[in-house]
Structures are given as structure tokens and as C-alpha cells.
Design a protein around this motif. Sequence first.
Motif, PDB file in Angstrom:
ATOM      1  N   CYS A  56       0.824  -1.220   0.000  1.00  0.00           N
ATOM      2  CA  CYS A  56       0.000   0.000   0.000  1.00  0.00           C
ATOM      3  C   CYS A  56       0.851   1.260   0.000  1.00  0.00           C
ATOM      4  O   CYS A  56       0.324   2.357   0.206  1.00  0.00           O
ATOM      5  CB  CYS A  56      -0.928   0.003   1.201  1.00  0.00           C
ATOM      6  N   LEU A  58       2.885   2.447   2.179  1.00  0.00           N
ATOM      7  CA  LEU A  58       3.059   3.162   3.451  1.00  0.00           C
ATOM      8  C   LEU A  58       4.477   2.967   3.962  1.00  0.00           C
ATOM      9  O   LEU A  58       5.004   3.781   4.715  1.00  0.00           O
ATOM     10  CB  LEU A  58       2.058   2.648   4.488  1.00  0.00           C
ATOM     11  N   ARG A  60       8.556   1.784   2.630  1.00  0.00           N
ATOM     12  CA  ARG A  60       9.419   1.541   1.476  1.00  0.00           C
ATOM     13  C   ARG A  60      10.201   0.263   1.741  1.00  0.00           C
ATOM     14  O   ARG A  60      10.774   0.115   2.822  1.00  0.00           O
ATOM     15  CB  ARG A  60      10.418   2.698   1.289  1.00  0.00           C
ATOM     16  N   ARG A  79      -2.102   2.912  -6.989  1.00  0.00           N
ATOM     17  CA  ARG A  79      -2.971   2.846  -5.802  1.00  0.00           C
ATOM     18  C   ARG A  79      -4.453   2.995  -6.144  1.00  0.00           C
ATOM     19  O   ARG A  79      -5.293   2.760  -5.294  1.00  0.00           O
ATOM     20  CB  ARG A  79      -2.513   3.894  -4.776  1.00  0.00           C
TER      21      ARG A  79
ATOM     22  N   GLU B  76      -1.792  12.282  12.896  1.00  0.00           N
ATOM     23  CA  GLU B  76      -2.346  11.395  11.861  1.00  0.00           C
ATOM     24  C   GLU B  76      -1.608  10.055  11.852  1.00  0.00           C
ATOM     25  O   GLU B  76      -2.205   9.016  11.597  1.00  0.00           O
ATOM     26  CB  GLU B  76      -2.210  12.041  10.477  1.00  0.00           C
ATOM     27  N   ARG B  80      -3.165   6.663  13.404  1.00  0.00           N
ATOM     28  CA  ARG B  80      -3.252   5.744  12.260  1.00  0.00           C
ATOM     29  C   ARG B  80      -4.316   6.130  11.232  1.00  0.00           C
ATOM     30  O   ARG B  80      -4.701   5.302  10.419  1.00  0.00           O
ATOM     31  CB  ARG B  80      -3.517   4.320  12.746  1.00  0.00           C
ATOM     32  N   ILE B  82      -3.711   8.092   9.017  1.00  0.00           N
ATOM     33  CA  ILE B  82      -2.931   8.339   7.802  1.00  0.00           C
ATOM     34  C   ILE B  82      -2.894   7.116   6.874  1.00  0.00           C
ATOM     35  O   ILE B  82      -2.743   7.264   5.659  1.00  0.00           O
ATOM     36  CB  ILE B  82      -1.501   8.779   8.188  1.00  0.00           C
ATOM     37  N   TYR B  83      -3.064   5.903   7.440  1.00  0.00           N
ATOM     38  CA  TYR B  83      -2.961   4.684   6.623  1.00  0.00           C
ATOM     39  C   TYR B  83      -3.948   4.704   5.457  1.00  0.00           C
ATOM     40  O   TYR B  83      -3.593   4.396   4.328  1.00  0.00           O
ATOM     41  CB  TYR B  83      -3.252   3.432   7.469  1.00  0.00           C
ATOM     42  N   ILE B  85      -5.367   7.157   4.176  1.00  0.00           N
ATOM     43  CA  ILE B  85      -5.260   8.354   3.330  1.00  0.00           C
ATOM     44  C   ILE B  85      -4.106   8.204   2.332  1.00  0.00           C
ATOM     45  O   ILE B  85      -4.286   8.372   1.129  1.00  0.00           O
ATOM     46  CB  ILE B  85      -5.069   9.608   4.205  1.00  0.00           C
ATOM     47  N   LEU B  86      -2.924   7.842   2.851  1.00  0.00           N
ATOM     48  CA  LEU B  86      -1.754   7.782   1.962  1.00  0.00           C
ATOM     49  C   LEU B  86      -1.807   6.596   0.996  1.00  0.00           C
ATOM     50  O   LEU B  86      -1.031   6.546   0.042  1.00  0.00           O
ATOM     51  CB  LEU B  86      -0.460   7.746   2.775  1.00  0.00           C
ATOM     52  N   CYS B  87      -2.701   5.623   1.244  1.00  0.00           N
ATOM     53  CA  CYS B  87      -2.795   4.499   0.301  1.00  0.00           C
ATOM     54  C   CYS B  87      -3.690   4.869  -0.885  1.00  0.00           C
ATOM     55  O   CYS B  87      -3.928   4.049  -1.767  1.00  0.00           O
ATOM     56  CB  CYS B  87      -3.302   3.252   0.999  1.00  0.00           C
ATOM     57  N   ARG B  92       2.327  12.468  -1.685  1.00  0.00           N
ATOM     58  CA  ARG B  92       2.466  12.805  -0.272  1.00  0.00           C
ATOM     59  C   ARG B  92       2.541  14.315  -0.061  1.00  0.00           C
ATOM     60  O   ARG B  92       2.117  14.818   0.975  1.00  0.00           O
ATOM     61  CB  ARG B  92       3.688  12.099   0.319  1.00  0.00           C
ATOM     62  N   GLN B 249       8.351  12.375   1.942  1.00  0.00           N
ATOM     63  CA  GLN B 249       8.176  11.597   0.723  1.00  0.00           C
ATOM     64  C   GLN B 249       8.416  10.099   0.929  1.00  0.00           C
ATOM     65  O   GLN B 249       7.615   9.265   0.526  1.00  0.00           O
ATOM     66  CB  GLN B 249       9.123  12.141  -0.360  1.00  0.00           C
ATOM     67  N   ASP B 250       9.521   9.761   1.583  1.00  0.00           N
ATOM     68  CA  ASP B 250       9.874   8.342   1.747  1.00  0.00           C
ATOM     69  C   ASP B 250       9.762   7.881   3.188  1.00  0.00           C
ATOM     70  O   ASP B 250      10.319   6.853   3.562  1.00  0.00           O
ATOM     71  CB  ASP B 250      11.303   8.105   1.227  1.00  0.00           C
ATOM     72  N   ASP B 252       8.538   6.111   6.398  1.00  0.00           N
ATOM     73  CA  ASP B 252       7.712   4.942   6.729  1.00  0.00           C
ATOM     74  C   ASP B 252       6.659   5.363   7.741  1.00  0.00           C
ATOM     75  O   ASP B 252       6.987   5.984   8.749  1.00  0.00           O
ATOM     76  CB  ASP B 252       8.582   3.848   7.353  1.00  0.00           C
ATOM     77  N   VAL B 253       5.402   5.032   7.452  1.00  0.00           N
ATOM     78  CA  VAL B 253       4.359   5.406   8.424  1.00  0.00           C
ATOM     79  C   VAL B 253       3.651   4.161   8.962  1.00  0.00           C
ATOM     80  O   VAL B 253       3.774   3.101   8.427  1.00  0.00           O
ATOM     81  CB  VAL B 253       3.317   6.368   7.824  1.00  0.00           C
TER      82      VAL B 253
END
Lengths: 308, 253
Positions: A56, A58, A60, A79, B76, B80, B82-83, B85-87, B92, B249-250, B252-253
Motif C-alpha cells: 500500500c 506506506l 518503502r 494505488r 495522523e 493511524r 494516515i494509513y 489516506i496515503l494508500c 504525499r 516523501q519516503d 515509513d508510516v
Amino acid sequence: MDAIATRNLTKVYRGHIGRGAVRSLDSLTLTIAPNEVFGFLGRNGAGKTTTIKILCSLLRATTGEAFVMGQDTRRRDTRKHIGYLPENPYFYEYLNPRETLDFYGELHGLTRAERAAEWDRLADLLDLRDIAGQRVRGFSKGMRQRLGFAVALVGNPHVLILDEPMSGLDPLGRRLIRELILLLHGQGKTIFFSSHVLGDVEQICSRVGILVKGKLTTQGRLDELLNRRVNRVEIIAAGLSEPAAAAVAARSDGVRESEQGRHFFVNDLDAANAVAADILQSGGTLVEFTPIRESLEEYFMREQETVS
Amino acid sequence: MRVLAVARNTFREAVRDKVLYVLLLFAAAAIFGSKALGWISIGQDIKIVKDLSLAAVSVFGVLIAIFVGTNLVYKEIDKRTIYTILCRPMHRWEFILGKYAGLAALLALVTAVMAAVAAVYVVVLGGRLDVTFFQAVLLIYWQLLLITALAVLLSAVTSPILGAIIVFSTYVVGHATSIFTELPPQFDGTFSKRVLEAVYYIIPNLSNFDIRAEAANGVPVAPGYVLWAIAYGAVYTAVLLTIASLAFQDKDV
């Protein structure tokens, strides 16, 4: 084209002071065909959620690649094809379901008219109309899960990625989710889900993968993986005289008694048939004749033991 | 549009935050309380009220920017939300920009409300409002936009407490950047001097946005200066938001 494919996917979490790096996922190579229902199994910390989060976008991946509908998951437009339901999904507490779906529809790039149509479709599918105006703040676990499913389905994606969709639900809630997954499967969707509830997986998955300590130890069709030979037969008999019961017990591999009658366990199907015939000839009644096959749970435990 | 959707939600959430109303109440108290200091300086009360009211708008605006801003992205991730949303098929940076725009809209509303209260109070006390008063309010808001960009950047990379400390320190030091260049002669040629000079160039000079004294005394400020300050703030804000987007940008969330 595979619906989901990963190639040597590896994730190493950087260590903090006093703790070394953690390899959460180790060279995961996996393929899932379109319209498959794939069960992703593993104990806590095996790397299931890490895999899902990489799919997904989230997280990398440290190395390796992941593709959904043939496109790299790092690409934004990939996505569009993914509907994601996180474990214990959280939404803005101050919104109601209608506002929530509208928000996600907008993020998905849907127009106002499309969003209104999505609400109608999903409110009917997930029975959201009664709670349309209530704020998420007061929702039960089951209501949140229904809303979570609706959010995942916004934009009608091809691939659904569900992280522990049945965890914490009551039997009724679990049944609802099971039926929903089968319905979506019928609509041609690909469903990838992780679960601890092996009984549920066994009922709805066509294929499974088992992850142990970040490594995929098994993937395949359930009927191929499980040893479908009969391991044991349980025969319940009633109305046997004591000497007849003793004679049957001598030919069995185990005996116990219950209110139903005497339970005889026989480790071979042919021998079990002979025992059943003996019972009938001795004037007894056959109450039950149950061949016992390996369950997914037994297979899962066997896998865990083999690796550790 | 995705940025607008995120902004609208951020605004909606922040408006429902009780901290906002507590801070607004304190701001109103500070504005009305400024009269008390006016009594001390005979004949100067309107000036003092104008000066302190504008200071209250600035300080309470910054406190709201810090309290809400440093939590913006962090919350966010922590909750959680944000999960899901960012998918979605979004960049970003659109998320960062949306969060920022939502808070910027909230601050516009809050600044307008506080400034209106101050303006009405000045008029009720018999004072006169001139264009400089409104220029001062505009530049206070512009400073808040810059501070908020820093808060959003920090909320994407660190905890709210550390973020709040850094933003507040920047606010305080940013109003006194000259201390980094006006050093005693014994600093000449030292490493410390070079470091402090580097800090001077990194930290925004927030006194550029401060025309309170002019507003209090009714001294006109050239529109050219206001435009220059706006451009200065816009460049800093754009750089901070770019860094925030790159840092996120990169992540990890």
C-alpha cells in the motif's frame, strides 16, 4: 498479469541506540492471480503487516519490488487499483460515515456525482444508512469494520488488501465479513488478506501463504497443502454388550465413553470400516462415523514447528 | 481536488479543538487588559492598547500555530488515520500541503477575529484606526504562515514536544536575530562567530514582520516595504514546505 506480485521483497528496520536492525521481511517472492482469495498467515511479528504496508506504499522496501495489477506499487496511479483495510481501522472521529466516504472519494479523484453514487452503492452493500448521520466517535468495533470495508471499496478497486479483517469481531461480525469477501470474489475482485483465525481462512481462501519470521515457508492451494488423507476415524457406537465392546476396543487404537456411547478411534480407514461392521454384527448401533482429516490449524502448527 | 479535501478536513478538525477557544479567550483577555497598562502612561492609552492588542494577536496566533501545527502530521500517524489516506492515489506532498492550507485557513479566521476584537476595542475607547493597523495585522498573519510551515515540517519528522520547543525558540530568536551579528570584538575571527553568523542566515528575521510600533503611533509604512516583507515570508514558507514534503516523501508510516 498477476494481480499482486512481489520479488525478493525485504524490509530491514534501522536499529535504535542499544538495539540492532530488525529484518522484518526476508526476500518475499509471492504471486497472486486475478480473482484469487489469498490468505496470508503467520504469527504476530512474522511480517504480514509489513508486507501489506509495502503493497500500500506506506512503507518503502529496503530491497526488492512489489507490483499490483502489473504496476510498481511506488507509482501513485497504482494505488487506484488498491482498496486497503488496515487492522483496527481509524477514521476521523468527528465525521459521520457519509462525510467519511465523501472525503475518501475526493482523495480517490471522484467527482461529486460519482461520490454520491458511491455512497448509494456502499451504504446499501454495508448497511450504513441507519448510521449515516452518526459520528464515528461512538462506533462499535463492528460498525468501524463495516465503515472500513466501505472506505476500502471507494472507487471500486480491483484488488482488496485486508489486514486482519476479522480480528476482534463477534461470530456474527466475522460471518458478515466472510460473506462479503465471498461476494466480492464473485464480482471478480482479488482479495489478499491476513488472518489469525485459521478456520475462517480455511472456509474462504483458495490459496494461502505462510510467513515465518519474515520468510515465506509455504504458498499453494489449500487442497494441495493439506494432507487430505484420513488420519483417523472416530466411530461412536451404542447398545453394545460388554464383551462385544471389549472385542471392538481390542481392534481400535483408542477408546473413550460419553453420553452418546462408546467412541472408538481407528487410525486407518479400511480398519475403521471393519470395526464398524463388527459393531453392527454384534447388535450395536452406529451413532457416528467421522473420518478426521488434517485441518489448516494442524498444518500451520506443523509448519511453525518445522521452521523453529 | 485532493489538497482541498485534506485542507477542509484539517480546518474542520481544528475548529472543533477546545484548545483553540481557550487560547482565543486568553487573547481577548489580553486585549481588554491592555487598557490597564494604558492608565499607567497618561495620555498614551490608545497607543498602548493598539500596541499590546497587536502583540496579543501575534503571540496567541503563534501559540495556536504551535499547538495545532506541531501535532498536525504527527497525530495522523499516531492515530493511524494516515494509513487509509496515503494508500489513495495521491502524492504525499498533496497531504502536507493540504494539512498546511487547512491550518493557514484556520489562522486567517482566528487572526481576523482577534484583530476585529482589538479594532472594535480601540474605536470604543475613542481611538482612530488607520491603514498601518491593518498592514500590521496582515504582516502578523504572514509571520504566522511562516511559523506554521516550520511547525508542519517538524510535525512530519519529530514529536510534538520537540517540535513545539524548536518553533517557539525560533519565534523568540527570530525577533532578535541581530544578536547574532552584533557581537563584541573579542568574537572576531572565532569559530563561534562563524557558527552564529550561519544561524543568522538560517533563522528567519521575524522582526521584518513587526510594524507594531508604527501602527501604535500611526506612522505610515510604505506599501513597498509590506510587499517586500510578504515576498520574504513567502520564500521562507515555500522552502520550509518543500523540505517538509521531501522529508515526508519516503517516510515509513
